[in-house]
Design a protein around this motif. Structure first.
Motif, mmCIF file in Angstrom:
data_model
loop_
_atom_site.group_PDB
_atom_site.id
_atom_site.type_symbol
_atom_site.label_atom_id
_atom_site.label_comp_id
_atom_site.label_asym_id
_atom_site.label_seq_id
_atom_site.Cartn_x
_atom_site.Cartn_y
_atom_site.Cartn_z
ATOM 1 N N PRO A 18 1.057 -0.867 0.102
ATOM 2 C CA PRO A 18 -0.204 0.164 -0.470
ATOM 3 C C PRO A 18 1.076 1.429 0.039
ATOM 4 O O PRO A 18 1.884 0.946 0.516
ATOM 5 N N LEU A 19 0.475 2.397 -0.688
ATOM 6 C CA LEU A 19 0.873 3.052 -1.138
ATOM 7 C C LEU A 19 0.872 4.235 0.390
ATOM 8 O O LEU A 19 -1.000 4.551 0.137
ATOM 9 N N LEU A 20 1.001 5.006 0.801
ATOM 10 C CA LEU A 20 0.365 6.000 2.464
ATOM 11 C C LEU A 20 1.445 7.464 2.099
ATOM 12 O O LEU A 20 3.370 7.175 1.822
ATOM 13 N N ASN A 21 1.105 8.282 2.416
ATOM 14 C CA ASN A 21 1.341 9.654 2.191
ATOM 15 C C ASN A 21 1.804 10.017 3.814
ATOM 16 O O ASN A 21 0.838 9.482 4.980
ATOM 17 N N HIS A 22 2.509 10.879 3.996
ATOM 18 C CA HIS A 22 2.910 11.040 5.704
ATOM 19 C C HIS A 22 2.989 12.989 5.709
ATOM 20 O O HIS A 22 3.564 12.939 4.489
ATOM 21 N N HIS A 23 2.938 13.670 6.772
ATOM 22 C CA HIS A 23 3.136 14.910 7.577
ATOM 23 C C HIS A 23 4.224 14.583 7.401
ATOM 24 O O HIS A 23 5.352 13.763 8.043
ATOM 25 N N ALA A 24 4.793 16.235 8.016
ATOM 26 C CA ALA A 24 5.919 16.268 8.527
ATOM 27 C C ALA A 24 6.745 15.333 9.802
ATOM 28 O O ALA A 24 7.541 15.313 10.377
ATOM 29 N N ASP A 25 5.672 15.516 9.989
ATOM 30 C CA ASP A 25 5.379 15.422 11.663
ATOM 31 C C ASP A 25 5.287 13.399 11.818
ATOM 32 O O ASP A 25 5.686 13.123 12.969
ATOM 33 N N GLY A 26 5.344 13.159 10.465
ATOM 34 C CA GLY A 26 5.574 11.893 10.782
ATOM 35 C C GLY A 26 4.267 10.930 10.688
ATOM 36 O O GLY A 26 4.405 10.099 10.426
ATOM 37 N N THR A 27 3.103 11.830 10.861
ATOM 38 C CA THR A 27 1.676 10.965 10.939
ATOM 39 C C THR A 27 1.299 10.655 9.606
ATOM 40 O O THR A 27 1.965 11.539 8.469
ATOM 41 N N LEU A 28 0.478 9.716 9.462
ATOM 42 C CA LEU A 28 -0.744 9.271 7.620
ATOM 43 C C LEU A 28 -1.380 10.880 7.624
ATOM 44 O O LEU A 28 -2.559 11.244 8.533
#
Length: 86
Positions: free
Chosen positions: A6-16
């Motif tokens: 699965p392809l996952l995107n992340h924020h700068a703080d590492g959260t999904l």
């Protein structure tokens, strides 16, 4: 066995970043509550391949290539996989 990555995107703080948050091609958010996509990642269920990179398209292309490298099931199991009768 069928493998997935699965392809996952992340924020700068590492959260999904939730899948319903849309972004421009540069990762800027189109959702009011989203800080933006900083990097994308994918991990195969085979346990060998994993990738993290700032460019979502690059991760997606590498993910597809890796999944294509797995041998396809043969025989009756291949037919069941194609038909997906459950």
């Amino acid at each position: 066995m069928r493998y997935t990555a699965p392809l996952l995107n992340h924020h700068a703080d590492g959260t999904l970043c939730p899948t319903d948050h849309r972004h421009t091609t540069t990762g800027k958010p189109r959702h009011a509550d989203c800080p933006g996509r900083v990097y994308s990642s994918a991990r195969c269920t085979c346990g060998v391949w994993e990738m993290t990179h700032p460019f979502k398209g690059y991760v997606n292309e590498c993910r597809k290539r890796h999944l294509a490298s797995h041998p396809r099931p043969e025989g009756a199991s291949a037919l069941r996989a194609l038909l997906r009768l459950t």
